[in-house]
Design an enzyme around this catalytic site. Structure first.
Site: not given
Ligand code: CO
Length: 134
Positions: A7, A79, A130
């Site tokens: 994502h 992020h 991440e």
């Molecule tokens: Co995230």
């Protein structure tokens, strides 16, 4: 080592407006808001055919994204999340290369119920990364 883009997370100053834009203007499938008290955010998942967008909104007093929104008052990309098969192996390899893992270096359970880690943006071209074990 990294696999699919899981994502892209976008911090939004107005969650209802963000939802309406993705759902009504962009025509995407948008989830109900989900509070993540352990992470200090409310998250909305936008499902795209090849990945997800997560809209992040501060939750509680010490939200980790409040400072980001104070600096980026229109919101912004917060992020990106890459999938890995083995998060501990990925962490060890990254740390051996000199990359900094945020926090105590131990994976936490993220918004999808899977172990995640964050890598210091200064070590990745100004981008908070991440990693999620899938
Ligand atoms: Co995230």
């Amino acid at each position: 080592m990294i696999g699919r883009l899981n994502h892209v997370a976008i911090a939004v100053p107005d969650l209802e407006a963000g939802i309406a834009q993705y759902r009504d203007v962009l025509g995407a499938k948008v989830s109900e808001p989900q509070d993540e008290p352990d992470h200090g955010v409310t998250v909305v998942f936008v499902e795209l055919p090849n990945t997800k967008i997560e809209l992040l909104y501060p939750l509680g007093e010490n939200s980790p994204i409040q400072g980001f929104l104070d600096k980026n008052t229109s919101g912004g990309i917060h992020h990106v999340c890459y999938e890995v098969d083995d998060i501990l192996a990925a962490r060890d390899k990254l740390q051996a290369s000199g990359a900094r893992v945020l926090g105590d270096g131990e994976p936490k359970i993220g918004a999808h119920g899977k172990p995640v880690l964050f890598l210091h943006p200064k070590d990745f071209n100004g981008t908070l990364v991440e990693l999620e074990q899938v």
